[in-house]
Design an enzyme around this catalytic site. Sequence first.
Site, mmCIF file in Angstrom:
data_model
loop_
_atom_site.group_PDB
_atom_site.id
_atom_site.type_symbol
_atom_site.label_atom_id
_atom_site.label_comp_id
_atom_site.label_asym_id
_atom_site.label_seq_id
_atom_site.Cartn_x
_atom_site.Cartn_y
_atom_site.Cartn_z
ATOM 1 N N GLY A 28 0.787 -1.218 0.000
ATOM 2 C CA GLY A 28 0.000 0.000 0.000
ATOM 3 C C GLY A 28 0.821 1.270 0.000
ATOM 4 O O GLY A 28 0.426 2.273 -0.591
ATOM 5 N N GLU A 31 7.346 -0.038 -2.236
ATOM 6 C CA GLU A 31 7.763 -1.044 -3.200
ATOM 7 C C GLU A 31 9.055 -1.654 -2.681
ATOM 8 O O GLU A 31 9.807 -1.011 -1.953
ATOM 9 C CB GLU A 31 8.027 -0.410 -4.567
ATOM 10 C CG GLU A 31 6.791 0.165 -5.206
ATOM 11 C CD GLU A 31 7.074 0.868 -6.515
ATOM 12 O OE1 GLU A 31 6.205 0.793 -7.396
ATOM 13 O OE2 GLU A 31 8.147 1.498 -6.654
ATOM 14 N N VAL A 32 9.314 -2.903 -3.089
ATOM 15 C CA VAL A 32 10.533 -3.582 -2.678
ATOM 16 C C VAL A 32 11.271 -4.027 -3.939
ATOM 17 O O VAL A 32 10.689 -4.667 -4.811
ATOM 18 C CB VAL A 32 10.236 -4.798 -1.767
ATOM 19 C CG1 VAL A 32 11.534 -5.487 -1.360
ATOM 20 C CG2 VAL A 32 9.444 -4.360 -0.536
ATOM 21 N N LYS A 47 13.399 -1.360 0.362
ATOM 22 C CA LYS A 47 12.011 -0.921 0.471
ATOM 23 C C LYS A 47 12.002 0.595 0.365
ATOM 24 O O LYS A 47 12.713 1.268 1.103
ATOM 25 C CB LYS A 47 11.435 -1.364 1.818
ATOM 26 C CG LYS A 47 10.005 -0.976 2.047
ATOM 27 C CD LYS A 47 9.519 -1.527 3.384
ATOM 28 C CE LYS A 47 8.069 -1.249 3.610
ATOM 29 N NZ LYS A 47 7.595 -1.863 4.867
ATOM 30 N N ASP A 141 -0.310 -5.437 12.217
ATOM 31 C CA ASP A 141 -0.733 -5.853 10.875
ATOM 32 C C ASP A 141 -0.243 -7.268 10.564
ATOM 33 O O ASP A 141 0.357 -7.517 9.520
ATOM 34 C CB ASP A 141 -0.233 -4.868 9.817
ATOM 35 C CG ASP A 141 -1.012 -4.989 8.498
ATOM 36 O OD1 ASP A 141 -2.164 -5.494 8.515
ATOM 37 O OD2 ASP A 141 -0.471 -4.589 7.452
ATOM 38 N N LYS A 143 -0.516 -10.718 9.179
ATOM 39 C CA LYS A 143 -1.282 -11.375 8.126
ATOM 40 C C LYS A 143 -0.314 -12.248 7.339
ATOM 41 O O LYS A 143 0.904 -12.081 7.450
ATOM 42 C CB LYS A 143 -1.961 -10.345 7.223
ATOM 43 C CG LYS A 143 -1.017 -9.371 6.554
ATOM 44 C CD LYS A 143 -1.790 -8.312 5.795
ATOM 45 C CE LYS A 143 -0.850 -7.284 5.179
ATOM 46 N NZ LYS A 143 -1.592 -6.226 4.502
ATOM 47 N N PRO A 144 -0.826 -13.198 6.560
ATOM 48 C CA PRO A 144 0.060 -14.115 5.828
ATOM 49 C C PRO A 144 1.069 -13.413 4.913
ATOM 50 O O PRO A 144 2.170 -13.915 4.715
ATOM 51 C CB PRO A 144 -0.912 -14.984 5.027
ATOM 52 C CG PRO A 144 -2.179 -14.961 5.812
ATOM 53 C CD PRO A 144 -2.241 -13.578 6.414
ATOM 54 N N ASN A 146 2.751 -10.803 5.582
ATOM 55 C CA ASN A 146 3.836 -10.255 6.398
ATOM 56 C C ASN A 146 4.627 -11.326 7.140
ATOM 57 O O ASN A 146 5.454 -11.012 8.000
ATOM 58 C CB ASN A 146 3.293 -9.218 7.379
ATOM 59 C CG ASN A 146 2.858 -7.955 6.669
ATOM 60 O OD1 ASN A 146 3.278 -7.686 5.546
ATOM 61 N ND2 ASN A 146 1.996 -7.190 7.305
ATOM 62 N N ASP A 160 7.486 -6.125 7.875
ATOM 63 C CA ASP A 160 6.558 -5.020 7.646
ATOM 64 C C ASP A 160 5.938 -4.504 8.944
ATOM 65 O O ASP A 160 4.769 -4.702 9.223
ATOM 66 C CB ASP A 160 5.477 -5.384 6.633
ATOM 67 C CG ASP A 160 4.846 -4.136 6.024
ATOM 68 O OD1 ASP A 160 5.194 -3.013 6.457
ATOM 69 O OD2 ASP A 160 4.002 -4.275 5.143
#
Length: 192
Positions: A28, A31-32, A47, A141, A143-144, A146, A160
């Site tokens: 969001g 970018e990496v 990042k 945050d 979540k899968p 991260n 993250d």
Amino acid sequence: RSPSSEKSRLQRALGSNYEVGKLIGRGGFAEVFLVHDKRLKRDLALKDLRPDLLISEQLLTRFRREAETVAALRHPHIVPIYDIGEAEGVAYILMPLIQGESLRALLAREGPRPVREAARIVLEAADALAAAHEAGVIHRDIKPENIMLEGKGRRVQLMDFGIAKAIDPLEAGPGLTSTGMLVGTPHYMSPE
């Protein structure tokens, strides 16, 4: 901006000691990119804040805070920060390139994991979160996407911390941002 102009912009910001490679992830706010460290002959992940966003001082502060937060954490299941910088209008974080995939990618490709593997993944992630909590940091945050799984052994690497929050014992309230908005990914937030 085109991918080639973005790579050129990043290359100018990093200088001649690094070689910017391909885009390997996008979220969001950031970018990496794959980056090769010419001096130490190793691949890294860079990042940076997405160039299509309006970069405000608040967003830069949040980005810097993520780097500072993670840099203070030392744990085998938390992706470390190697460096942070700002140049040529680019704010970036350098970290190790994790050789593996996200838990999201694994689940999408192979489906639910066997109980033993699922338990190990959850325990390793919980161990990383416990270390963060002991250091006064709440991830906010989980979540899968991260949770990276590194190597053949699929060792958990939590990443993250972009919306992490330092725990302040004097602060009251339900964990709202300054605008009164809840933060996190709705599908993974607890109902309360």
